[in-house]
Design a protein around this motif. Structure first.
Motif, PDB file in Angstrom:
ATOM      1  N   PHE A 173     -14.912  14.253  54.748  1.00  0.00           N
ATOM      2  CA  PHE A 173     -15.277  13.838  53.374  1.00  0.00           C
ATOM      3  C   PHE A 173     -14.830  12.536  52.715  1.00  0.00           C
ATOM      4  O   PHE A 173     -13.616  12.071  53.248  1.00  0.00           O
ATOM      5  CB  PHE A 173     -14.944  15.139  52.396  1.00  0.00           C
ATOM      6  N   ASP A 174     -15.739  11.855  52.050  1.00  0.00           N
ATOM      7  CA  ASP A 174     -15.022  10.897  51.262  1.00  0.00           C
ATOM      8  C   ASP A 174     -14.859  11.382  49.772  1.00  0.00           C
ATOM      9  O   ASP A 174     -15.589  12.115  49.289  1.00  0.00           O
ATOM     10  CB  ASP A 174     -16.339   9.541  51.455  1.00  0.00           C
TER      11      ASP A 174
ATOM     12  N   GLY B 272     -10.311  12.288  43.406  1.00  0.00           N
ATOM     13  CA  GLY B 272     -10.161  13.137  44.626  1.00  0.00           C
ATOM     14  C   GLY B 272     -11.484  14.073  44.390  1.00  0.00           C
ATOM     15  O   GLY B 272     -11.569  15.074  45.286  1.00  0.00           O
ATOM     16  N   ASP B 273     -12.481  13.621  43.794  1.00  0.00           N
ATOM     17  CA  ASP B 273     -13.785  14.319  43.827  1.00  0.00           C
ATOM     18  C   ASP B 273     -14.620  13.762  44.990  1.00  0.00           C
ATOM     19  O   ASP B 273     -14.464  12.769  45.229  1.00  0.00           O
ATOM     20  CB  ASP B 273     -14.447  14.063  42.465  1.00  0.00           C
TER      21      ASP B 273
ATOM     22  N   ASP C  48     -22.068  15.276  45.850  1.00  0.00           N
ATOM     23  CA  ASP C  48     -21.005  15.417  44.725  1.00  0.00           C
ATOM     24  C   ASP C  48     -20.708  16.986  44.355  1.00  0.00           C
ATOM     25  O   ASP C  48     -19.821  17.296  43.667  1.00  0.00           O
ATOM     26  CB  ASP C  48     -21.671  14.991  43.236  1.00  0.00           C
ATOM     27  N   ILE C  49     -21.403  17.747  45.451  1.00  0.00           N
ATOM     28  CA  ILE C  49     -21.121  19.093  45.470  1.00  0.00           C
ATOM     29  C   ILE C  49     -21.295  19.658  46.916  1.00  0.00           C
ATOM     30  O   ILE C  49     -22.306  19.192  47.713  1.00  0.00           O
ATOM     31  CB  ILE C  49     -22.038  19.973  44.796  1.00  0.00           C
TER      32      ILE C  49
END
Ligand SMILES: Cc1cc2nc3c(=O)[nH]c(=O)nc-3n(C[C@H](O)[C@H](O)[C@H](O)COP(=O)(O)OP(=O)(O)OC[C@H]3O[C@@H](n4cnc5c(N)ncnc54)[C@H](O)[C@@H]3O)c2cc1C
Length: 251
Positions: free
Chosen positions: A48-49, A54-55, A70-71
């Motif tokens: 993941f990026d 940290g989201d 974003d999810i």
């Protein structure tokens, strides 16, 4: 869908290949696609990026592509956690080996639910089952066995019929039995239908050993469960296809 741009990624050639045939999967994949879900097959997420908070901002796939996100919902399966018992109880097929009363190789120690590899009486085989129905029933069986031992009364061997179900959107399916042998699809599996309703029988050694039904009523689901338990001699593939649910309803 719900103003969300959804992409589903999985490594197999079609969704849920452990249970679904390519034909069954084609129905659900089209149904999802018609709802705007994109499906990417044959690859897996490898990382993941994230932004400075940290989201998550993206999912990196093994094939080198990157999906903005974003999810992220990760559903990659699970394994029974048996480390704690290593070397202390017998293991089998990735689980803790039990008898038909869920007693392990150590007398007085019981294992139930996902973690237990137990004798599947109907198929003369040892299996693990990951399903809440079996978790409850195996726990009930273990308690019966313990109480039976105390009272000196006999308890019948566990005799579980594999059962799985799921719901998505306004769809709902149930499966009973074993998905081995030849699969015969019946009914209306057109994802564009107003009310699609279809199923599949699995035929092995001339017997109907498993049945799947999308959109069944409680009575119809009970009929396929009865069929999977009875394992009746199967009609020819053409006859099964033509008879559809009628074949199960007559059992
Ligand atoms: C995402 C997901 C969706 C699912 N959907 C369905 C569904 O729709 N229908 C269905 O029938 N089944 C479903 N299942 C399967 C179902 O949840 C399991 O079959 C069921 O929960 C198994 O029950 P169990 O008691 O064997 O194990 P669990 O429910 O996993 O309970 C085991 C417990 O042991 C605890 N534990 C582990 N190690 C230790 C330790 N060392 N010390 C103390 N405690 C420990 C764990 O924290 C956990 O609470 C789903 C499972 C998942 C993961």
């Amino acid at each position: 869908m719900n103003d969300l741009d959804v992409t589903m990624v999985f490594p197999e050639p079609w969704c849920m290949p452990r249970l679904f045939t390519a034909e069954i999967a084609a129905f659900y994949e089209s149904y999802y696609t018609n709802k705007g879900v994109k499906i990417l097959k044959g690859t897996v997420a490898v990382g993941f990026d994230a932004d400075a908070n940290g989201d998550v901002t993206a999912v990196k796939l093994k094939d080198g592509s990157v999906l903005d996100a974003d999810i992220v919902v990760v559903g990659v399966g699970g394994r029974p956690l048996t480390n704690l018992f290593k070397g202390q109880v017998a293991e089998e097929k990735g689980g803790i080996k039990t008898d038909a009363f869920f007693e392990t190789s150590v007398p007085g120690v019981y294992a139930v639910g996902d973690v237990a590899t137990f004798p599947m009486k109907i198929y003369n085989d040892e299996r693990r089952v990951e399903h809440v129905d079996h978790s409850r029933k195996s726990a009930e069986q273990a308690v019966k066995a313990i109480k039976g031992k105390e009272a000196g009364s006999a308890v019948e061997e566990y005799d579980y019929l594999p059962y799985f179900y799921s719901r998505s959107f306004d769809l709902s399916w149930q499966f009973y039995g074993d998905n081995v042998g030849d699969a015969i699809l019946f009914g209306d599996a057109d994802p564009g239908s107003a009310k699609p309703k279809f199923g599949s029988y699995w035929v092995k050694d001339g017997k109907c050993v498993g049945a799947f039904l999308e959109g069944g009523s409680p009575e119809e689901n009970a009929a396929i469960a009865k069929l999977a338990r009875a394992q009746p001699p199967a009609a020819s593939p053409d006859e099964l296809k033509a008879a559809g649910l009628q074949f199960a309803s007559k059992i």
